[in-house]
Enzyme design. Structure first.
Site, PDB file in Angstrom:
ATOM      1  N   SER A 120     -11.896  24.747 -57.697  1.00 35.15           N
ATOM      2  CA  SER A 120     -11.129  25.078 -58.902  1.00 35.15           C
ATOM      3  C   SER A 120     -10.420  26.414 -58.772  1.00 35.15           C
ATOM      4  O   SER A 120      -9.468  26.668 -59.502  1.00 35.15           O
ATOM      5  CB  SER A 120     -12.069  25.146 -60.112  1.00 35.15           C
ATOM      6  OG  SER A 120     -12.787  23.963 -60.254  1.00 35.15           O
ATOM      7  N   HIS A 141      -6.932  19.217 -55.988  1.00 35.13           N
ATOM      8  CA  HIS A 141      -7.753  19.590 -57.146  1.00 35.13           C
ATOM      9  C   HIS A 141      -7.591  18.575 -58.273  1.00 35.13           C
ATOM     10  O   HIS A 141      -6.575  18.567 -58.969  1.00 35.13           O
ATOM     11  CB  HIS A 141      -7.352  21.007 -57.613  1.00 35.13           C
ATOM     12  CG  HIS A 141      -8.148  21.495 -58.773  1.00 35.13           C
ATOM     13  ND1 HIS A 141      -7.633  22.297 -59.761  1.00 35.13           N
ATOM     14  CD2 HIS A 141      -9.449  21.305 -59.100  1.00 35.13           C
ATOM     15  CE1 HIS A 141      -8.561  22.569 -60.645  1.00 35.13           C
ATOM     16  NE2 HIS A 141      -9.676  21.980 -60.269  1.00 35.13           N
ATOM     17  N   GLU A 153      -3.641  19.033 -58.822  1.00 33.52           N
ATOM     18  CA  GLU A 153      -2.928  20.166 -58.239  1.00 33.52           C
ATOM     19  C   GLU A 153      -3.136  20.114 -56.719  1.00 33.52           C
ATOM     20  O   GLU A 153      -4.278  20.083 -56.261  1.00 33.52           O
ATOM     21  CB  GLU A 153      -3.473  21.495 -58.776  1.00 33.52           C
ATOM     22  CG  GLU A 153      -3.189  21.731 -60.249  1.00 33.52           C
ATOM     23  CD  GLU A 153      -3.840  23.026 -60.771  1.00 33.52           C
ATOM     24  OE1 GLU A 153      -3.219  23.696 -61.596  1.00 33.52           O
ATOM     25  OE2 GLU A 153      -4.980  23.357 -60.370  1.00 33.52           O
ATOM     26  N   ASN A 191      -6.351  26.432 -64.382  1.00 35.19           N
ATOM     27  CA  ASN A 191      -7.510  27.263 -64.696  1.00 35.19           C
ATOM     28  C   ASN A 191      -7.135  28.728 -64.888  1.00 35.19           C
ATOM     29  O   ASN A 191      -7.804  29.442 -65.640  1.00 35.19           O
ATOM     30  CB  ASN A 191      -8.587  27.103 -63.630  1.00 35.19           C
ATOM     31  CG  ASN A 191      -9.282  25.757 -63.771  1.00 35.19           C
ATOM     32  OD1 ASN A 191      -9.275  25.157 -64.838  1.00 35.19           O
ATOM     33  ND2 ASN A 191      -9.854  25.259 -62.693  1.00 35.19           N
TER      34      ASN A 191
HETATM   35  N1  LIG Z   1     -16.705  20.517 -63.331  1.00 31.82           N
HETATM   36  C1  LIG Z   1     -15.381  20.506 -63.425  1.00 31.82           C
HETATM   37  O1  LIG Z   1     -14.823  20.388 -64.545  1.00 31.82           O
HETATM   38  C2  LIG Z   1     -14.531  20.590 -62.192  1.00 31.82           C
HETATM   39  C3  LIG Z   1     -13.197  20.182 -62.273  1.00 31.82           C
HETATM   40  C4  LIG Z   1     -12.406  20.237 -61.113  1.00 31.82           C
HETATM   41  C5  LIG Z   1     -12.928  20.709 -59.919  1.00 31.82           C
HETATM   42  N2  LIG Z   1     -14.237  21.116 -59.893  1.00 31.82           N
HETATM   43  C6  LIG Z   1     -14.755  21.618 -58.611  1.00 31.82           C
HETATM   44  O2  LIG Z   1     -15.453  20.550 -57.980  1.00 31.82           O
HETATM   45  C7  LIG Z   1     -16.514  21.093 -57.169  1.00 31.82           C
HETATM   46  C8  LIG Z   1     -17.832  20.453 -57.588  1.00 31.82           C
HETATM   47  O3  LIG Z   1     -18.035  20.723 -58.974  1.00 31.82           O
HETATM   48  P1  LIG Z   1     -18.939  19.772 -59.897  1.00 31.82           P
HETATM   49  O4  LIG Z   1     -18.520  20.051 -61.303  1.00 31.82           O
HETATM   50  O5  LIG Z   1     -18.951  18.385 -59.382  1.00 31.82           O
HETATM   51  O6  LIG Z   1     -20.365  20.456 -59.680  1.00 31.82           O
HETATM   52  P2  LIG Z   1     -21.835  19.835 -59.879  1.00 31.82           P
HETATM   53  O7  LIG Z   1     -22.706  20.993 -60.198  1.00 31.82           O
HETATM   54  O8  LIG Z   1     -21.802  18.656 -60.806  1.00 31.82           O
HETATM   55  O9  LIG Z   1     -22.155  19.263 -58.403  1.00 31.82           O
HETATM   56  C9  LIG Z   1     -22.242  20.114 -57.305  1.00 31.82           C
HETATM   57  C10 LIG Z   1     -22.590  19.321 -56.060  1.00 31.82           C
HETATM   58  O10 LIG Z   1     -22.761  20.278 -54.986  1.00 31.82           O
HETATM   59  C11 LIG Z   1     -23.962  19.967 -54.308  1.00 31.82           C
HETATM   60  N3  LIG Z   1     -24.502  21.184 -53.726  1.00 31.82           N
HETATM   61  C12 LIG Z   1     -25.076  22.214 -54.388  1.00 31.82           C
HETATM   62  N4  LIG Z   1     -25.484  23.156 -53.502  1.00 31.82           N
HETATM   63  C13 LIG Z   1     -25.122  22.703 -52.267  1.00 31.82           C
HETATM   64  C14 LIG Z   1     -25.287  23.198 -50.952  1.00 31.82           C
HETATM   65  N5  LIG Z   1     -25.878  24.377 -50.742  1.00 31.82           N
HETATM   66  N6  LIG Z   1     -24.803  22.452 -49.921  1.00 31.82           N
HETATM   67  C15 LIG Z   1     -24.192  21.262 -50.150  1.00 31.82           C
HETATM   68  N7  LIG Z   1     -24.033  20.737 -51.387  1.00 31.82           N
HETATM   69  C16 LIG Z   1     -24.496  21.445 -52.411  1.00 31.82           C
HETATM   70  C17 LIG Z   1     -24.873  19.375 -55.357  1.00 31.82           C
HETATM   71  O11 LIG Z   1     -25.892  18.606 -54.769  1.00 31.82           O
HETATM   72  C18 LIG Z   1     -23.885  18.523 -56.149  1.00 31.82           C
HETATM   73  O12 LIG Z   1     -23.684  17.279 -55.481  1.00 31.82           O
HETATM   74  C19 LIG Z   1     -16.463  22.618 -57.361  1.00 31.82           C
HETATM   75  O13 LIG Z   1     -15.713  23.191 -56.329  1.00 31.82           O
HETATM   76  C20 LIG Z   1     -15.736  22.761 -58.697  1.00 31.82           C
HETATM   77  O14 LIG Z   1     -15.080  23.994 -58.847  1.00 31.82           O
HETATM   78  C21 LIG Z   1     -15.064  21.036 -60.985  1.00 31.82           C
END
Ligand SMILES: NC(=O)c1ccc[n+]([C@@H]2O[C@H](COP(=O)([O-])OP(=O)(O)OC[C@H]3O[C@@H](n4cnc5c(N)ncnc54)[C@H](O)[C@@H]3O)[C@@H](O)[C@H]2O)c1
Length: 283
Positions: A120, A141, A153, A191
């Protein structure tokens, strides 16, 4: 898309699941990789449930549902991503976790495979230079929930080739999304504009200007937003939101990006929003 047929997705959180659904529905073969087999299987169960609801509502027929699910493979083995034309990393928003993953992907994924991050806010160039193919690394993204949100994006680090960006834009379009190209600046477009607003909503709550419910009601009714800032923070995840604000503040030093104390305390308490069933609201 002639060039991309198999897409690897790393991470089984909110976004990993949403991405698996979107990409498989768009007709690509998908390999979902999580650190544990249970995590990867949970993505498939999540997509099965989500598509089942669409079938029940008559929005998807059963044959198409079965075909989408047949295109998804779950694994806990990074090596399974070797033949992917594109890998989208979507693990926790922490560059210290993502960078070593890109180093590993460099060794595993075929030479002409594109490596993308769903970050993000984090600097995509730092992930690009962790590989020997910085020209083939970019940001793709998606927004949350990925199956519903129309925007993608595409992030162009200064190291990316025109061809990589062109392929990423075409991939996002093939997923049925509207793609915009953005330079590699923290927060990109959405963001960078959204998070000062969310952060200031929490500050307003701290100051006692209005209650949680009244701030949410005000922004829904006054700006025609589909949900208020606290409902949105809970949907995004407070840990992810904090990481986004930290990255924005580290890059721009704008006080509007400095996370307000309440957010940090809630994350420390494990009140992360919908995913832990407790954030600004209880679920
Ligand atoms: N939540 C949102 O609204 C959103 C929107 C767009 C993009 N993102 C981006 O997507 C990505 C994931 O976010 P999310 O919301 O799915 O998070 P989440 O907390 O739901 O999931 C995170 C994932 O990362 C894994 N993880 C955690 N520690 C780890 C490690 N040390 N090694 C490998 N895997 C590990 C977890 O097991 C899980 O599968 C981030 O980069 C976030 O910025 C999030």
């Amino acid at each position: 898309m002639a060039d991309i047929t198999t897409v690897g997705i790393i991470g089984s959180g909110i976004m990993g699941s949403g991405l698996a659904e979107v990409v498989a529905r768009a007709g690509f073969d998908v390999i979902v990789r999580s650190r544990s087999r249970a995590g990867a299987d949970a993505v498939v169960s999540g997509v099965t449930g989500s598509l089942g609801r669409l079938v029940a509502k008559g929005k998807l027929d059963q044959d198409e549902c079965d075909a989408v699910l047949a295109r998804i493979t779950a694994t806990d083995h990074l090596g399974r991503l070797a033949e992917c034309d594109l890998v989208i990393e979507s693990v926790v928003e922490d560059v210290a976790v993502k960078r070593p993953l890109f180093e590993e992907l460099e060794q595993i994924v075929k030479d002409d495979g594109i490596l993308a991050t769903n970050t993000s806010t984090l600097p995509v160039v730092e992930l690009a230079v962790a590989t020997q193919r910085a020209d083939k690394v970019c940001g793709i993204h998606f927004f949350n929930p990925a199956p519903m949100m129309q925007l993608v994006e595409v992030i162009r680090p200064i190291t990316a080739s025109d061809d990589t960006i062109k392929q990423a834009m075409a991939f996002a379009t093939a997923c049925g999304k509207d793609a915009v190209e953005v330079a590699d600046r923290a927060g990109f477009v959405v963001n960078a504009l959204l998070f000062p607003y969310l952060n200031n909503a929490v500050r307003m709550l701290e100051h006692g200007t209005a209650s949680r419910d009244d701030i949410d009601t005000a922004m829904q009714g006054g700006c025609n937003f589909p949900m208020g800032p606290f409902a949105l923070l809970d949907l995004v995840g407070l840990d992810t939101s904090l990481a986004i604000l930290d990255a924005l503040y580290a890059e721009f030093r704008d006080p509007n990006y400095a996370p307000v104390p309440t957010l940090r305390r809630m994350v420390a308490a494990g009140h992360l929003g919908r995913k832990t069933k407790r954030g600004f609201y209880e679920y």
